[in-house]
Design an enzyme around this catalytic site. Sequence first.
Site, PDB file in Angstrom:
ATOM      1  N   SER A   4       2.528   1.074  -8.009  1.00 44.79           N
ATOM      2  CA  SER A   4       2.240   0.323  -6.673  1.00 44.79           C
ATOM      3  C   SER A   4       0.705   0.489  -6.430  1.00 44.79           C
ATOM      4  CB  SER A   4       2.984   0.982  -5.691  1.00 44.79           C
ATOM      5  OG  SER A   4       2.622   2.492  -5.310  1.00 44.79           O
TER       6      SER A   4
ATOM      7  N   CYS B  58       3.929   9.602   1.692  1.00 38.91           N
ATOM      8  CA  CYS B  58       4.240   8.290   1.696  1.00 38.91           C
ATOM      9  C   CYS B  58       5.133   8.071   2.499  1.00 38.91           C
ATOM     10  CB  CYS B  58       4.513   7.867   0.272  1.00 38.91           C
ATOM     11  SG  CYS B  58       2.895   8.267  -0.835  1.00 38.91           S
TER      12      CYS B  58
ATOM     13  N   ILE C 273      -2.963   0.198  -4.588  1.00 39.40           N
ATOM     14  CA  ILE C 273      -3.703   0.849  -3.139  1.00 39.40           C
ATOM     15  C   ILE C 273      -4.017  -0.288  -2.403  1.00 39.40           C
ATOM     16  CG2 ILE C 273      -6.032   1.796  -2.656  1.00 39.40           C
ATOM     17  CD1 ILE C 273      -6.107   3.243  -5.359  1.00 39.40           C
TER      18      ILE C 273
ATOM     19  N   HIS D 173       1.328  -1.094  -1.111  1.00 41.41           N
ATOM     20  CA  HIS D 173       1.796   0.440  -0.453  1.00 41.41           C
ATOM     21  C   HIS D 173       0.675   0.941   0.420  1.00 41.41           C
ATOM     22  CE1 HIS D 173       3.700   4.201  -0.219  1.00 41.41           C
ATOM     23  NE2 HIS D 173       3.123   4.699  -1.345  1.00 41.41           N
TER      24      HIS D 173
ATOM     25  N   LYS E  60       5.379  -2.061  -5.068  1.00 38.35           N
ATOM     26  CA  LYS E  60       4.960  -2.615  -6.184  1.00 38.35           C
ATOM     27  C   LYS E  60       4.021  -3.871  -5.924  1.00 38.35           C
ATOM     28  CE  LYS E  60       3.280  -3.452 -10.312  1.00 38.35           C
ATOM     29  NZ  LYS E  60       2.111  -4.069  -9.392  1.00 38.35           N
TER      30      LYS E  60
END
Lengths: 102, 383
Positions: free
Chosen positions: B205, B82, B207, B332, B328
């Site tokens: 968060s 990430c 997808i 993300h 969030k």
Amino acid sequence: MISPVKIWRRQRHIKDQLGKTGKILTWTKIYIAAKEFKKNAPYYVVMVELDSGRRLYGQLVDLMDEKISIGMKVESILRKVRQPSQDGVIAYGIKFKLLKDE
Amino acid sequence: MVSIIGYYTTQFGELWEKSLFSLVGEAIDNVLIESGLEKKQIDAVFFGNMLSGILENNLHASAKIAEILKLNIPIFRVEAACASGGSAFNLAVNYVKSQAAETVLVVGAEKMTDFSPEQVVGGLSAASSGEEQESGLTFPGIYALMAQSYLNKNKTKEEDLACISVKNHFHGSLNDKAHFRRQISVSDVLNSAYVAYPLKVLDSSPISDGASSVIITSNKKIIKKAKKPVMVLASEVVNDTISLKKRKNLDSIEATIIAADKVFKKTGLKRKDITVAELHDCFSIAEIIAMEDIGFWKKGEGASGARAYSTMFGRSDNLVVNTSGGLKSAGHPVGATGIKQLGEIYLQLTGRAEKRQVKGAKYGLAHNVGGSGGTVVITILGN
């Protein structure tokens, strides 16, 4: 996908980790799992510190309706850890069960 | 000094009509327009992406981007879970500083919603250790282990965590590019389903699909011509163990502590000089831990800070955190996130953050985390 050779390589070390006692350092209950673990969800996963100081992860199984908390004593046991791969190799690994009051 | 001279982000969300590389193309075309540059002025490209190899059987993105740009220049794909976007940016800055190039385009992108949640959760878990995967842990699960450790030590409740999501959704409601633009309440969070106890759907968060891009340069003529350049004052990457269990503290991310100390030492700035920050809130607990690890809050004060909404736009008289909506609410798309964070700081420092503009923002910080803290990138921008 996990290669059957990788499963074999991992499983060679399981016996050193069996029958060990320790305490729960932290825990969670997984509701949304990856595909290979979906069938077991929801399930508990604990991070355990063995009496030797070594840390292991594993699912906490054989539960009735106990309330899980940090510090509880557990023992490592052998269990099937994921659904068999296409090659039919069953992956075994470490899980934990609660130690009953002595 | 390396400066950012332009930023663009696509909409974040479920973009079924767009492919990974149509998003990348949109991000590249528009950041060139934003920067007032011709594509032939770009010397190199850094591309942040995590999952295309696993989910789409799609590697060698460097050549694909060369095809999109129709340029024969060096292009590098960067993967750090990430933190792929933040790492791509950090490498690009160092590439320019080492004088390998003057003007570099950094683009981060991810295409996630073509796949089932199980496929995405499984793909993301490739960034955790083999033991973590084998125990059935997921990323929400690993952050849940951290949350449990934190809650147990610090008299914090699930309600306190929920306040972070409420704040970030409020910010997201002010950002047209955010995945979710609706406000939520503490009870909405508490009534949402568990993903990995004690974390719920609205602690997590989403997808998302999306692509974000910036252009950086050391070329003095280009900087002088740029309408609103923002300086990259410091950018640091710190790595740590991939396994959470190998770390001494489970309720803190040491790589964040180290990276924060480094960027503040390099810039000579104090924590209170930062008025806008984008922190890696992949889960509500992660923002609380990051606030403490960076040193904005004292260790253990996270719950009271969250409850008081002390970093919320309109309420804070000092630092506002995650004006974009954070991971969030803004969404993300893994590879894009680190670039979007930097872009949001860029918008704030150049007075272009519209409805969520923090008045007089002079210094901003972006904090991008890979895995459970195995990679951390912290960057400070200023003008």
